[in-house]
Design a protein around this motif. Structure first.
Motif, PDB file in Angstrom:
ATOM      1  N   GLY A 104       0.880  -1.077  -0.006  1.00 57.85           N
ATOM      2  CA  GLY A 104       0.051  -0.156   0.234  1.00 57.85           C
ATOM      3  C   GLY A 104       0.686   1.372  -0.002  1.00 57.85           C
ATOM      4  O   GLY A 104       0.640   1.994  -1.100  1.00 57.85           O
ATOM      5  N   PRO A 105       1.621   1.304   0.852  1.00 58.32           N
ATOM      6  CA  PRO A 105       2.616   2.657   0.952  1.00 58.32           C
ATOM      7  C   PRO A 105       3.490   2.646  -0.005  1.00 58.32           C
ATOM      8  O   PRO A 105       3.684   3.812  -0.888  1.00 58.32           O
ATOM      9  N   LEU A 106       4.020   1.542  -0.633  1.00 55.99           N
ATOM     10  CA  LEU A 106       5.030   1.515  -1.838  1.00 55.99           C
ATOM     11  C   LEU A 106       4.019   2.220  -2.982  1.00 55.99           C
ATOM     12  O   LEU A 106       4.399   3.013  -3.974  1.00 55.99           O
ATOM     13  N   ASP A 107       2.552   1.833  -3.322  1.00 50.52           N
ATOM     14  CA  ASP A 107       1.936   2.131  -4.191  1.00 50.52           C
ATOM     15  C   ASP A 107       1.655   3.687  -3.962  1.00 50.52           C
ATOM     16  O   ASP A 107       1.744   4.398  -5.017  1.00 50.52           O
ATOM     17  N   THR A 108       1.268   4.160  -2.820  1.00 47.66           N
ATOM     18  CA  THR A 108       1.162   5.561  -2.525  1.00 47.66           C
ATOM     19  C   THR A 108       2.388   6.526  -3.085  1.00 47.66           C
ATOM     20  O   THR A 108       2.293   7.414  -3.638  1.00 47.66           O
ATOM     21  N   ALA A 109       3.578   5.926  -2.839  1.00 44.90           N
ATOM     22  CA  ALA A 109       4.783   6.598  -3.155  1.00 44.90           C
ATOM     23  C   ALA A 109       4.973   6.651  -4.519  1.00 44.90           C
ATOM     24  O   ALA A 109       5.323   7.600  -5.260  1.00 44.90           O
ATOM     25  N   CYS A 110       4.684   5.510  -5.382  1.00 40.83           N
ATOM     26  CA  CYS A 110       4.808   5.278  -6.593  1.00 40.83           C
ATOM     27  C   CYS A 110       3.959   6.194  -7.310  1.00 40.83           C
ATOM     28  O   CYS A 110       4.008   6.846  -8.438  1.00 40.83           O
ATOM     29  N   ASP A 111       2.581   6.263  -7.010  1.00 41.48           N
ATOM     30  CA  ASP A 111       1.623   7.065  -7.552  1.00 41.48           C
ATOM     31  C   ASP A 111       2.169   8.690  -7.482  1.00 41.48           C
ATOM     32  O   ASP A 111       1.655   9.259  -8.359  1.00 41.48           O
ATOM     33  N   TRP A 112       2.560   8.938  -6.257  1.00 40.77           N
ATOM     34  CA  TRP A 112       2.908  10.244  -6.201  1.00 40.77           C
ATOM     35  C   TRP A 112       4.334  10.519  -7.151  1.00 40.77           C
ATOM     36  O   TRP A 112       4.072  11.566  -7.877  1.00 40.77           O
TER      37      TRP A 112
END
Lengths: 134, 134
Positions: A104-112
């Motif tokens: 989840g956090p990884l996706d958040t970072a990638c999305d950003w």
DNA sequence: CAGTATCCTAGGAGATACTG
DNA sequence: CAGTATCTCCTAGGATACTG
């Protein structure tokens, strides 16, 4: 692949008033090394992957580095290492629930990153513009 | 402080099928250096901060390193550097909207860390247990 | 196959001193 | 005050072998 010696001000809001703010030497857990995030990506679909198999999408990362990364992830409880007693040997890696919780956090970072990449590129261009000139 | 030379498999889902998966050498923007996150924390409340003022909660980070960090953040468009023409000189740093947009992801990561720190500690303990013995 | 064992290097980061 | 300028150290991480 480190349990990195760790920063001082943990990533909690900074205190400017406290004269002794150095007091909270929390121990964040860094996942910021070069490969952990990508290994996470390699395992996120739930399929157990073998050592050599993992090297492919990681652009033939050297065995040494992959071992280090995997060991650190295992130690942190992100992956499980299963040795199948066969010959030739077969070892498979899988994400643990803890490891999966990182996605989840990884996706958040990638999305950003994806969303703001153009803005950053632009910022860099105008910085390069301004600095040498002005 | 880097525009880090960058990994191969960007943090996008990994491909095991594509023989030529090395093809997409995307250029993620790393914010994973030691200090950027903490500077973000120092500026997140919106108050402009001075160079020396920033050093306090950062545990007297050396001027060289702080300069490098701030320059990189400026170049990426995360902070604004304002020079007030006074004597002695006064320089203030503020987050840009782009910089502020990073706070969300940062919080997400910190929240994850806080929530799972115990699990990680436990995993490490049992790893230390198992490895030397078995 | 799934790793060790060695060797080597780039560069992040700290310490210290000096300047407009 | 807000930085440069130097030096030095450490270590992540790569290259290249070799092994159970």
């Amino acid at each position: 692949m480190p349990d990195q010696p760790v920063p001082t001000v943990p990533l909690d809001p900074a205190r400017f008033d406290d004269p002794d703010c150095a007091a909270s030497p929390a121990q964040p857990f860094r996942v910021g090394d070069k490969w952990t995030g990508m290994v996470l990506r390699c395992l996120e679909d739930g399929t157990p992957r073998r050592f050599t198999e993992l090297r492919v999408p990681l652009h033939w990362i050297t065995p040494k580095v992959l071992t280090e990364t995997l060991r650190s992830m295992e130690r942190n409880g992100f992956v499980t290492r299963t040795v199948h007693d066969e010959n030739p040997p077969r070892v498979e890696y899988t994400l643990t629930p803890l490891g999966r919780s990182l996605i989840g956090p990884l996706d958040t970072a990638c999305d950003w990153a994806r969303a703001h990449a153009p803005a950053i590129t632009e910022a860099r261009a105008s910085y390069e513009q301004g600095s040498p000139v002005a």
